[in-house]
Design a protein around this motif. Sequence first.
Motif, PDB file in Angstrom:
ATOM      1  N   ARG A  64       0.827  -1.200   0.000  1.00 46.27           N
ATOM      2  CA  ARG A  64       0.000   0.000   0.000  1.00 46.27           C
ATOM      3  C   ARG A  64       0.870   1.263   0.000  1.00 46.27           C
ATOM      4  O   ARG A  64       0.551   2.256  -0.634  1.00 46.27           O
ATOM      5  N   LYS A  67       2.013   2.212  -3.390  1.00 42.19           N
ATOM      6  CA  LYS A  67       0.953   2.884  -4.139  1.00 42.19           C
ATOM      7  C   LYS A  67       0.959   4.392  -3.834  1.00 42.19           C
ATOM      8  O   LYS A  67       0.717   5.211  -4.705  1.00 42.19           O
ATOM      9  N   LYS A  68       1.252   4.712  -2.576  1.00 41.39           N
ATOM     10  CA  LYS A  68       1.225   6.120  -2.159  1.00 41.39           C
ATOM     11  C   LYS A  68       2.565   6.813  -2.373  1.00 41.39           C
ATOM     12  O   LYS A  68       2.677   8.004  -2.101  1.00 41.39           O
ATOM     13  N   ASP A  73       4.056   2.828  -9.409  1.00 36.79           N
ATOM     14  CA  ASP A  73       2.807   2.188  -9.001  1.00 36.79           C
ATOM     15  C   ASP A  73       3.056   0.691  -8.772  1.00 36.79           C
ATOM     16  O   ASP A  73       4.151   0.182  -9.017  1.00 36.79           O
ATOM     17  N   ILE A  74       2.019   0.015  -8.285  1.00 34.67           N
ATOM     18  CA  ILE A  74       2.185  -1.380  -7.876  1.00 34.67           C
ATOM     19  C   ILE A  74       2.518  -2.274  -9.073  1.00 34.67           C
ATOM     20  O   ILE A  74       3.346  -3.174  -8.989  1.00 34.67           O
TER      21      ILE A  74
ATOM     22  N   GLU B 102     -10.037   0.204  -2.262  1.00 34.05           N
ATOM     23  CA  GLU B 102      -8.602   0.370  -2.510  1.00 34.05           C
ATOM     24  C   GLU B 102      -7.897  -0.989  -2.519  1.00 34.05           C
ATOM     25  O   GLU B 102      -6.977  -1.215  -3.307  1.00 34.05           O
ATOM     26  N   GLU B 105      -8.236  -2.563  -5.852  1.00 36.87           N
ATOM     27  CA  GLU B 105      -7.298  -1.928  -6.792  1.00 36.87           C
ATOM     28  C   GLU B 105      -5.894  -2.506  -6.618  1.00 36.87           C
ATOM     29  O   GLU B 105      -5.216  -2.808  -7.593  1.00 36.87           O
ATOM     30  N   ILE B 106      -5.474  -2.631  -5.344  1.00 42.82           N
ATOM     31  CA  ILE B 106      -4.137  -3.165  -5.055  1.00 42.82           C
ATOM     32  C   ILE B 106      -4.018  -4.592  -5.573  1.00 42.82           C
ATOM     33  O   ILE B 106      -3.042  -4.964  -6.222  1.00 42.82           O
ATOM     34  N   ALA B 109      -3.821  -4.608  -9.398  1.00 39.56           N
ATOM     35  CA  ALA B 109      -2.515  -4.107  -9.849  1.00 39.56           C
ATOM     36  C   ALA B 109      -1.405  -5.102  -9.533  1.00 39.56           C
ATOM     37  O   ALA B 109      -0.389  -5.154 -10.217  1.00 39.56           O
TER      38      ALA B 109
END
Lengths: 102, 158
Positions: A64, A67-68, A73-74, B102, B105-106, B109
């Motif tokens: 996570r 992602k931030k 990005d992942i 979320e 989404e993770i 991805a």
Amino acid sequence: MEAVLAGIKVMVTDDGYLTDFSQWNEDIAREIAKNEGIEMTDRHWEVIKWIQEQVKAGNPLSVRGIKKSGVLDIKEFYALFPGGPLKLSTKIAGVPKPKSCI
Amino acid sequence: MGNTKVKKMLFILSKASIENVYAAFIMANGARMEGIEAEIFFTFFGLEAIQKDKLEHLHVATVGNPAMHIPTIIGGLPGMEAVATKMMKKEMEKLDMPPVDEFLEILSASGVKLWACKLAVDMFHLKQEDLIDDLDGILTIGDFYNEANVEGTQMLFI
């Protein structure tokens, strides 16, 4: 235990993580990466530097958090370090294996 | 990666209470982080976790759950589920656990394949547009078995 990476004697854990970050250098990182089947590119180095900064700042690492991060990005994270990105990138960065489940 | 003989995890999620949904999500994400492939097949009530207008309103089960340590008759009062859920979500956020949208989404991805069960989709009269955009498709259980296509595949029903 002791291991030789890039011609230098270093101390590593049973699964190959450096125990003393002061022993880390880019040649060692390149060799750890190569052993994991990864050829380091500029993008890899950017991620490694970001991870080292996070660990230095005491921030826990997680998917996570990637992602931030604003760095990548992942999807790219998985593409750069296939087969367990958080475990591989921390190993190459010379920092401890993250304990996060997320 | 690692010494595990597990190469692929297939999850069937049949429930939509928060504790079950997160169990599936955390295990699927954890698999990917270990270099293990992972897929989730959402069936029956599990479909609520991938419906756009429902996924943010999943609740923890306060009735028929002895580990909640509240009497069933109180757990059944109006609003109890909402209160318990709010408390649990607060604790989860403290541990940096993402909310359902979320998390999906993770997972997507990270390469987790997300499938809806055709029979359950038909039964609940759902359309493709009711389901999340990250969905990989609508499958029959037979199709899902065909995803068990590598040595070391494990299947788990939640």
